[in-house]
Design a protein around this motif. Structure first.
Motif, PDB file in Angstrom:
ATOM      1  N   UNK A   1       0.805  -1.208   0.000  1.00  0.00           N
ATOM      2  CA  UNK A   1       0.000   0.000   0.000  1.00  0.00           C
ATOM      3  C   UNK A   1       0.839   1.260   0.000  1.00  0.00           C
ATOM      4  N   UNK A   2       0.178   2.346  -0.333  1.00  0.00           N
ATOM      5  CA  UNK A   2       0.783   3.674  -0.277  1.00  0.00           C
ATOM      6  C   UNK A   2       0.083   4.493   0.792  1.00  0.00           C
ATOM      7  N   UNK A   3       0.873   5.176   1.580  1.00  0.00           N
ATOM      8  CA  UNK A   3       0.392   6.114   2.573  1.00  0.00           C
ATOM      9  C   UNK A   3       1.096   7.435   2.323  1.00  0.00           C
ATOM     10  N   UNK A   4       0.539   8.505   2.854  1.00  0.00           N
ATOM     11  CA  UNK A   4       1.194   9.802   2.704  1.00  0.00           C
ATOM     12  C   UNK A   4       1.036  10.628   3.962  1.00  0.00           C
ATOM     13  N   UNK A   5       2.028  11.502   4.161  1.00  0.00           N
ATOM     14  CA  UNK A   5       2.025  12.384   5.317  1.00  0.00           C
ATOM     15  C   UNK A   5       2.389  13.786   4.871  1.00  0.00           C
TER      16      UNK A   5
ATOM     17  N   UNK B   1      -0.098  10.441   9.098  1.00  0.00           N
ATOM     18  CA  UNK B   1       0.092   9.586   7.937  1.00  0.00           C
ATOM     19  C   UNK B   1      -1.245   8.924   7.590  1.00  0.00           C
ATOM     20  N   UNK B   2      -1.679   9.087   6.368  1.00  0.00           N
ATOM     21  CA  UNK B   2      -2.980   8.586   5.938  1.00  0.00           C
ATOM     22  C   UNK B   2      -2.855   7.594   4.795  1.00  0.00           C
ATOM     23  N   UNK B   3      -3.815   6.705   4.709  1.00  0.00           N
ATOM     24  CA  UNK B   3      -3.881   5.740   3.626  1.00  0.00           C
ATOM     25  C   UNK B   3      -4.166   6.444   2.303  1.00  0.00           C
ATOM     26  N   UNK B   4      -3.458   6.024   1.261  1.00  0.00           N
ATOM     27  CA  UNK B   4      -3.760   6.481  -0.101  1.00  0.00           C
ATOM     28  C   UNK B   4      -4.454   5.358  -0.874  1.00  0.00           C
TER      29      UNK B   4
ATOM     30  N   UNK C   1      -2.283  -9.262  -3.229  1.00  0.00           N
ATOM     31  CA  UNK C   1      -1.621 -10.103  -4.225  1.00  0.00           C
ATOM     32  C   UNK C   1      -2.600 -10.473  -5.339  1.00  0.00           C
ATOM     33  N   UNK C   2      -3.862 -10.630  -4.980  1.00  0.00           N
ATOM     34  CA  UNK C   2      -4.882 -10.990  -5.955  1.00  0.00           C
ATOM     35  C   UNK C   2      -5.408  -9.834  -6.779  1.00  0.00           C
ATOM     36  N   UNK C   3      -4.909  -8.617  -6.479  1.00  0.00           N
ATOM     37  CA  UNK C   3      -5.303  -7.457  -7.264  1.00  0.00           C
ATOM     38  C   UNK C   3      -6.469  -6.658  -6.717  1.00  0.00           C
ATOM     39  N   UNK C   4      -6.948  -7.018  -5.527  1.00  0.00           N
ATOM     40  CA  UNK C   4      -8.032  -6.241  -4.934  1.00  0.00           C
ATOM     41  C   UNK C   4      -7.480  -4.904  -4.454  1.00  0.00           C
ATOM     42  N   UNK C   5      -8.149  -3.821  -4.829  1.00  0.00           N
ATOM     43  CA  UNK C   5      -7.657  -2.478  -4.509  1.00  0.00           C
ATOM     44  C   UNK C   5      -8.611  -1.731  -3.588  1.00  0.00           C
ATOM     45  N   UNK C   6      -8.041  -0.764  -2.900  1.00  0.00           N
ATOM     46  CA  UNK C   6      -8.804   0.113  -2.020  1.00  0.00           C
ATOM     47  C   UNK C   6      -8.182   1.492  -2.103  1.00  0.00           C
ATOM     48  N   UNK C   7      -9.025   2.527  -2.230  1.00  0.00           N
ATOM     49  CA  UNK C   7      -8.522   3.891  -2.381  1.00  0.00           C
ATOM     50  C   UNK C   7      -9.146   4.824  -1.352  1.00  0.00           C
ATOM     51  N   UNK C   8      -8.388   5.813  -0.950  1.00  0.00           N
ATOM     52  CA  UNK C   8      -8.944   6.911  -0.179  1.00  0.00           C
ATOM     53  C   UNK C   8      -9.873   7.702  -1.095  1.00  0.00           C
ATOM     54  N   UNK C   9     -10.940   8.230  -0.524  1.00  0.00           N
ATOM     55  CA  UNK C   9     -11.910   8.987  -1.334  1.00  0.00           C
ATOM     56  C   UNK C   9     -11.245  10.155  -2.065  1.00  0.00           C
ATOM     57  N   UNK C  10     -10.260  10.751  -1.436  1.00  0.00           N
ATOM     58  CA  UNK C  10      -9.631  11.949  -1.990  1.00  0.00           C
ATOM     59  C   UNK C  10      -8.842  11.691  -3.265  1.00  0.00           C
ATOM     60  N   UNK C  11      -8.521  10.423  -3.543  1.00  0.00           N
ATOM     61  CA  UNK C  11      -7.718  10.124  -4.733  1.00  0.00           C
ATOM     62  C   UNK C  11      -8.457   9.276  -5.764  1.00  0.00           C
ATOM     63  N   UNK C  12      -9.655   8.832  -5.438  1.00  0.00           N
ATOM     64  CA  UNK C  12     -10.415   8.002  -6.369  1.00  0.00           C
ATOM     65  C   UNK C  12     -10.624   8.735  -7.689  1.00  0.00           C
TER      66      UNK C  12
ATOM     67  N   UNK D   1      -2.830  15.923 -10.460  1.00  0.00           N
ATOM     68  CA  UNK D   1      -2.331  16.210  -9.117  1.00  0.00           C
ATOM     69  C   UNK D   1      -2.743  17.595  -8.647  1.00  0.00           C
ATOM     70  N   UNK D   2      -2.991  17.698  -7.347  1.00  0.00           N
ATOM     71  CA  UNK D   2      -3.427  18.943  -6.730  1.00  0.00           C
ATOM     72  C   UNK D   2      -2.431  19.339  -5.647  1.00  0.00           C
TER      73      UNK D   2
END
Length: 115
Positions: free
Chosen positions: A35-39, A45-48, A53-64, A85-86
């Motif tokens: 995963x990617x996180x950012x601070x 530090x927040x989830x991005x 491994x199976x390709x299931x993804x999850x995104x923060x609402x701010x980057x969807x 990018x913002x």
């Protein structure tokens, strides 16, 4: 032990794109989550985004709709394509690997978006 190394950060103007890479090596179980996180400055530090491994993804609402996470399991490498990018995307981006009961972090790569 697992080593995690990020690359691809930099300075970009608003509306531009960057692609981050994360290479993991060492004792990594075949079933793992990367995963990617950012601070940002003065922030926690927040989830991005994450990807299994199976390709299931999850995104923060701010980057969807703007960011896309992907991985190459054979190389234990993960990518983050960042489009439109913002300035608020400015942060240190960290790669994270969860394998078994352990979590490993990279050293981070700076992304700066100018307005």
């Amino acid at each position: 032990q697992v080593q995690v190394v990020e690359s691809g950060g930099g300075l970009v103007q608003a509306g531009g794109s960057l692609r981050l890479s994360c290479a993991a090596s060492g004792s990594i179980f075949s079933g793992n989550i990367m995963g990617w996180y950012r601070q940002g400055p003065g922030k926690q530090r927040d989830l991005v985004a994450t990807i299994t491994t199976g390709g299931r993804t999850n995104y923060a609402d701010s980057v969807k709709g703007r960011f896309t996470i992907s991985r190459d399991n054979a190389k234990n490498t993960m990518y983050l394509q960042m489009n439109d990018l913002k300035p608020e995307d400015t942060a240190v981006y960290y790669c994270n690997v969860i394998t078994g009961s352990l979590r490993y972090w990279g050293q981070g790569t700076q992304v700066t978006v100018s307005s």
